[in-house]
Write a protein that holds these residues in place. Structure first.
Motif, PDB file in Angstrom:
ATOM      1  N   ARG A  23       0.808  -1.215   0.000  1.00 15.11           N
ATOM      2  CA  ARG A  23       0.000   0.000   0.000  1.00 15.11           C
ATOM      3  C   ARG A  23       0.844   1.269   0.000  1.00 15.11           C
ATOM      4  N   CYS A  24       1.719   1.405   1.020  1.00  8.21           N
ATOM      5  CA  CYS A  24       2.499   2.639   1.148  1.00  8.21           C
ATOM      6  C   CYS A  24       3.900   2.519   0.556  1.00  8.21           C
ATOM      7  N   HIS A  25       4.315   1.273   0.171  1.00  6.08           N
ATOM      8  CA  HIS A  25       5.610   0.998  -0.455  1.00  6.08           C
ATOM      9  C   HIS A  25       6.789   1.305   0.468  1.00  6.08           C
ATOM     10  N   LYS A  26       6.555   1.226   1.788  1.00  6.54           N
ATOM     11  CA  LYS A  26       7.621   1.364   2.761  1.00  6.54           C
ATOM     12  C   LYS A  26       7.936   0.003   3.365  1.00  6.54           C
ATOM     13  N   LEU A  27       9.062  -0.096   4.067  1.00  8.33           N
ATOM     14  CA  LEU A  27       9.483  -1.370   4.640  1.00  8.33           C
ATOM     15  C   LEU A  27       8.536  -1.800   5.759  1.00  8.33           C
TER      16      LEU A  27
END
Length: 669
Positions: A645-649
């Motif tokens: 969704r947010c493309h963060k780790l």
């Protein structure tokens, strides 16, 4: 079904198939019900024989939109929908039928289709407009021939509108019988002899001099010269009140020129009181109908209303709800059990309808005592006991395997109780076949119980997760759920074990629960806007979230268990930092977690994390995250995958799909 004339329509409420007009019906359809108004279909109707969907002709041909309406002039336009989201503004009932809803986005006014028909047939006729110096009010005259308004009473005499013609005001705020509407616009009242009082339909807050209550959207008699207001209901009080269920003699209205103390509740009143000349009592109007026997949620026995304390001990008697002194020469609620000294103010015992109920018949007292045992049945079945009579092998209703009792902690296994989700501690039950653990106290909780926070019976249930209405945390495990006619209430096992009067390690005095407390919580510094536990002797308060914090908690920042600490003795502000978020801990008296060995200190929210009481492996339904499969909650994930969704780790507390390479933060919804 016999058809003389057939016509098909495509109706907005039934997209699947067209509806066919049927003029006459065979005997096979005599029990068919209209999906529009809920009535039996007798005349011409539109139907779908395949789906067994029926609509009266008038319901099917009802306009999808109606324009400006005299009962709702603030906005223009209503549209028809299948089912109402709230109660009808006119009849005050939420019925399973078509309804007209105001088109304005932030307006919640609804008319169900029956009331809409009742109004529409009166449009253009029988209007009456009343004006006073402050407000212009319009009324529409209606004939209640079909008894649609069963739950609505006259705003003045408070009698039923059934079988009566009546006037209803705009916004459906005021209802008046025709007989009540005309003769009562001006009165002379003995409590204000200097001027004539005029009936006023007030939308602003007004203070009634008689009952001393502030109100709005109500009927008031008003003196424009003296700014004197009294409720119409108070001004036209009945001269004699007969409530044989509550008092053996009738009460007579007595208008006083000064104040008085009500003998039933001990609270001051003004002007209007009811007296019993035989018992020498003077009461508020509302106190003439106080129930003799009630059951409050905070006490296990029934309470009886008494006009004075029968037990004449010299010591001080404290209300067990607010812990203020009870004046024994005035009325209070006292426990019916002879060996129980529970006592409560009348106002404390009866001000919240969710916390008590009245007993109509005396025999309900005996029935309650019998049912109390029946409604606290055990959650476990005992299979084996030891020589001391202690259950060593049990079967819990929530788990499929037998559970064994353990009273020694062999090693720190890092397991949590599957009931309260706190770290497991002795004694506890465990399963040999799977990783299932229950504290002994959690296992022995009853399937159903009367919790002091709510008067309705609560049942023990389990789900993957739920939201606790007391500590306001999402959690897994077991929880209690109680339901009333208009709401559902959930609370976790940690909150279920908290009594309404408690001694906390973080404070020297006892704390009691006050549902009106709006103080700042001393544990976290957040102001409570709902309710809290507070101290009677000082300004100390705790909310459920802080009161149920774990005494010890394991966090990766320290190899030892962090202990809940209630006061930072370090006077150096520069040393008051959180070792997890590396931000300053602002207040020295706010609770935090600390390791005395390593001198580690941290905010409680940093130690617990966002979901401290979620169990690894619980599943979320796929539709909540628009994924093709159900998602599994994991507290730690290997490799730091990328959130879809947010493309963060994703570092911790992640949702993953076991069937495909899909990861998502729990908070990314």
């Amino acid at each position: 079904m016999e058809i003389e004339k057939q016509r098909e329509i495509k109706h907005w409420s039934h997209d699947e198939h067209p509806l066919v007009l049927v003029e006459e019906q065979s005997n096979q359809t005599e029990n068919a019900y209209c999906f529009g108004c809920g009535e039996v279909v007798l005349g011409p109707c539109f139907s779908c024989s395949e789906c067994k969907y029926y609509l009266h002709q008038k319901c099917a041909e009802a306009p999808f939109e109606i324009g400006s309406h005299p009962l709702h002039r603030r906005h223009s336009g209503f549209f028809l929908r299948k089912r109402p989201w709230s109660a009808c503004a006119l009849c005050k009932e939420r019925r399973d039928m078509f309804s007209y809803e105001c088109r304005t986005f932030d307006c919640w006014l609804v008319f169900d289709i029956k009331c809409a028909f009742l109004i529409l047939q009166n449009l253009g006729q029988n209007f009456h407009e009343f004006k006073d110096d402050a407000i212009q009010h319009q009324f529409i005259f209606l004939e209640n021939r079909e008894d649609e308004l069963k739950k609505v009473n006259c705003s003045l005499c408070h009698e039923s509108l059934v079988d009566h013609s009546f006037y209803v005001s705009s916004e459906c705020k005021i209802y008046l019988h025709k007989k009540c509407f005309e003769p009562i616009f001006k009165i002379d009242h003995p409590c204000h002899r200097r001027h004539t009082l005029t009936l006023r339909f007030s939308k602003q807050k007004s203070f009634c001099k008689l009952c001393e209550k502030e109100d709005f959207d109500n009927l008031f008699y008003h003196c424009f010269g003296c700014k004197f207001d009294i409720h119409a209901e108070c001004a036209l009080s009945k001269p004699i009140n007969k409530y044989e269920r509550y008092h053996e003699h009738p009460f007579t209205l007595f208008l006083k020129r000064d104040s008085f103390i009500c003998y039933a509740c001990g609270i001051k009143g003004n002007y209007i009181c009811y007296i019993c000349s035989i018992c020498h009592l003077q009461l508020h109007k509302n106190c003439t109908s106080l129930p003799r026997i009630i059951k409050v949620a905070r006490h296990n026995h029934y309470l009886s209303h008494e006009y004075f304390l029968k037990k004449r001990e010299l010591e001080e008697h404290l209300c067990q709800i607010c812990f203020d002194e009870v004046k024994t020469e005035y009325g209070s609620y006292q426990c019916l059990k002879e060996d129980c000294n529970y006592i409560a103010h009348v106002i404390c015992a009866t001000e919240d309808a969710n916390l008590y109920y009245a007993v109509d018949q005396e025999n309900q007292v005996e029935e309650f005592d019998e049912n109390l045992t029946a409604t606290t049945d055990s959650s476990i079945s005992v299979i084996k006991v030891n020589e001391h009579g202690e259950a060593t092998i049990v079967k819990h209703f929530y788990h499929e395997h037998n559970l064994l009792l353990e009273d020694k902690m062999k090693e720190d296994n890092g397991r949590n109780c599957d009931g309260c989700m706190l770290t497991i501690s002795i004694p506890f039950y465990y399963c040999l076949e799977c990783n299932f653990y229950l504290h002994k106290t959690c296992a022995e909780l009853p399937k159903t119980k009367h919790h002091w926070f709510h008067r309705f019976v609560a049942a023990l249930q389990s789900r993957n997760f739920m939201y606790c209405d007391l500590c306001r945390r999402s959690c897994s495990g077991l929880f209690y759920q109680s339901s009333s006619h208009d709401e559902q209430f959930n609370f976790c096992l940690r909150c279920a074990k908290v009594p309404n009067v408690i001694k906390s390690q973080g404070h020297e005095h006892f704390l009691f629960f006050d549902h009106k407390c709006r103080w700042q919580c001393n544990g976290c510094g957040v102001r409570s806007y709902h309710d809290a536990f507070r101290c009677k002797k000082c300004s100390f308060a705790l909310d459920f979230a802080c009161l149920t914090l774990p005494q010890a908690f394991q966090h990766k920042c320290d190899p030892h268990l962090l202990q809940l600490t209630y006061d930072d003795k370090n006077d150096d502000e520069e040393q008051r930092y959180c070792d997890i978020c590396e931000k300053k801990r602002d207040h020295p008296t706010h609770w935090y977690y600390h390791c005395s060995t390593c001198d580690t200190s941290a905010h409680s929210e940093c130690v617990l994390g966002r979901y401290p009481f979620f169990k690894d492996g619980i599943t979320w339904p796929f539709y909540e995250y628009r994924h093709n499969h159900n998602l599994t909650f994991v507290r730690n994930v290997d490799g730091y995958p990328i959130c879809d969704r947010c493309h963060k780790l994703c570092q911790d507390q992640t949702l993953k799909c076991s069937e495909c390479n899909y990861f998502r933060h729990r908070i990314c919804n």
